[in-house]
Design an enzyme around this catalytic site. Structure first.
Site: not given
Length: 396
Positions: A160, A288, A322
């Site tokens: 990520c 995040h 995400h």
């Protein structure tokens, strides 16, 4: 570090195509998550899907590279005047002096999945027998080929944090004189490996994700593409700035972050130090904030103990899902939009704040004078990156 100018940037996600679509959705606020209609087998979850990608093949001269991931990249590359800015950089510096540095976690694996579903006597079907697709480097190679760029071409695949870490690679290459400009960013598209893989880890929520909510139940997976052009400041005096970055690795667990957020804190402190700023200088942090149990509790505690109440913070994954390896560039673009428009995005989806959250959290949209902002990208397995940005003309 010496700041770098962000001459141009763009992004596409479930919120729409281009910067204005994202600005409008964030302002509304309006999310882009919808019930899963993508996987080949039923999976009860919500996803952030970009509409119409299937209906837009690459042009004939680029057909060798055609797959969902590169199609989404091509859509993003041709909006907000970005393709024209890339060609101008090539003309200004020469094809060998422009780097292509892109992050992805899945690359073109969706095409490989399709090939294995349609094996022809144990071999890839003829229409997918294209070696350039079945490699993690497919995206960066495609972009370099499509725009005739001959400089360094690098793929970063650190889960990520992938398309955040490429900003650090660009700074190092420009500072060392290897290139004069860099195309940074990344693309990740939905595929079964991701959807069922994360579901097997019991991380996927059956409802829209709720970052930092006390009753959050997991992540919603999305897809996105985004790109930016980095140059020395004197080349683009009126552009927003990359003023710092930080990188660290937890080395704690294959998937779970360090329980005290040590790697994330190292990356954050590294970014602040490289930018020459203190926590009090930061106006906004794009968190995040995946809505997983461990990530959110670690990040919430880190923000609460580091920043003053005046710093605003929120996760925008409730809008987009995400987007994995594309999360860094998508959220960098959202952060830059927030600075441009003077608006802190809501922490969409959360109703009951996690008790670990401090007063920094912005649960609803807020007007704000954002001069300096951070964007956190904390990757699967504890690979962390933090980017520091400043509004044009506001960082001495």
């Amino acid at each position: 570090m010496t700041p770098l100018a962000i001459r141009a940037y763009t992004t596409t996600s479930a919120l729409g195509r281009g910067l204005q679509a994202h600005a409008d959705a964030l302002s509304a606020p309006r999310g882009g998550l919808a019930p899963n209609d993508f996987s080949v087998a039923p999976l009860d979850c919500w996803i952030g899907r970009v509409a119409g990608v299937e209906d837009e093949p690459l042009p004939p001269e680029l057909a060798e590279w055609d797959c969902r991931n590169n199609r989404l990249a091509w859509i993003a590359l041709r909006q907000d005047g970005f393709a024209e800015a890339m060609r101008a950089a090539r003309e200004r510096y020469g094809a060998s002096r422009v780097a292509v540095l892109l992050g992805t976690s899945t690359a073109s694996i969706g095409a490989t999945e399709e090939g294995y579903r349609r094996l022809d006597h144990g071999r890839m079907p003829a229409d997918l027998h294209r070696p350039v697709l079945h490699t993690p480097h497919s995206l960066a190679s495609f972009v370099a080929a499509a725009f005739a760029l001959e400089g360094p071409c690098l793929t970063v695949a650190t889960a990520c944090s992938s398309s955040a870490k490429v900003f650090a690679n660009a700074e190092r290459m420009i500072r060392l004189g290897l290139v004069d400009a860099a195309i940074v960013g990344g693309t990740d598209t939905l595929c079964d490996s991701v959807l069922f893989g994360f579901n097997s880890l019991e991380l996927v929520s059956p409802e829209p994700c709720r970052p930092f909510d006390a009753a959050r139940s997991g992540i919603s997976i999305g897809e996105a593409a985004g790109f930016a052009i980095l140059e020395r400041v004197e080349a683009a005096m009126d552009a927003p700035l990359l003023i710092g970055y930080g990188e660290a690795s937890d080395a704690h667990h294959m998937s779970t972050p360090h329980p005290e957020g040590l790697g994330a804190e190292l990356a954050l402190n590294d970014a602040l130090a490289r930018a020459g700023i203190a926590p009090d200088d930061v106006d906004y942090i794009n968190l995040h904030g995946t809505a997983s149990q461990k990530n959110d509790e670690v990040e919430a505690a880190l923000v609460a103990r580091t920043f003053p109440a005046s710093t605003r913070a929120s996760s925008t994954k409730g809008f987009t899902g995400h987007t994995l390896g594309a999360a860094g560039i998508l959220e960098a673009a959202i952060t830059l939009l927030s600075m441009r428009d003077g608006r802190v995005p809501a922490n969409l989806g959360a109703e009951t704040p996690d008790p670990l959250c401090g007063p920094q959290m912005a649960w609803r949209p807020e007007a704000a004078d954002i001069r300096i902002a951070l964007s956190n990208s904390f990757g699967f397995g504890g690979n962390n990156a933090c980017l520091a940005f400043a509004r044009a003309g506001r960082h001495a």
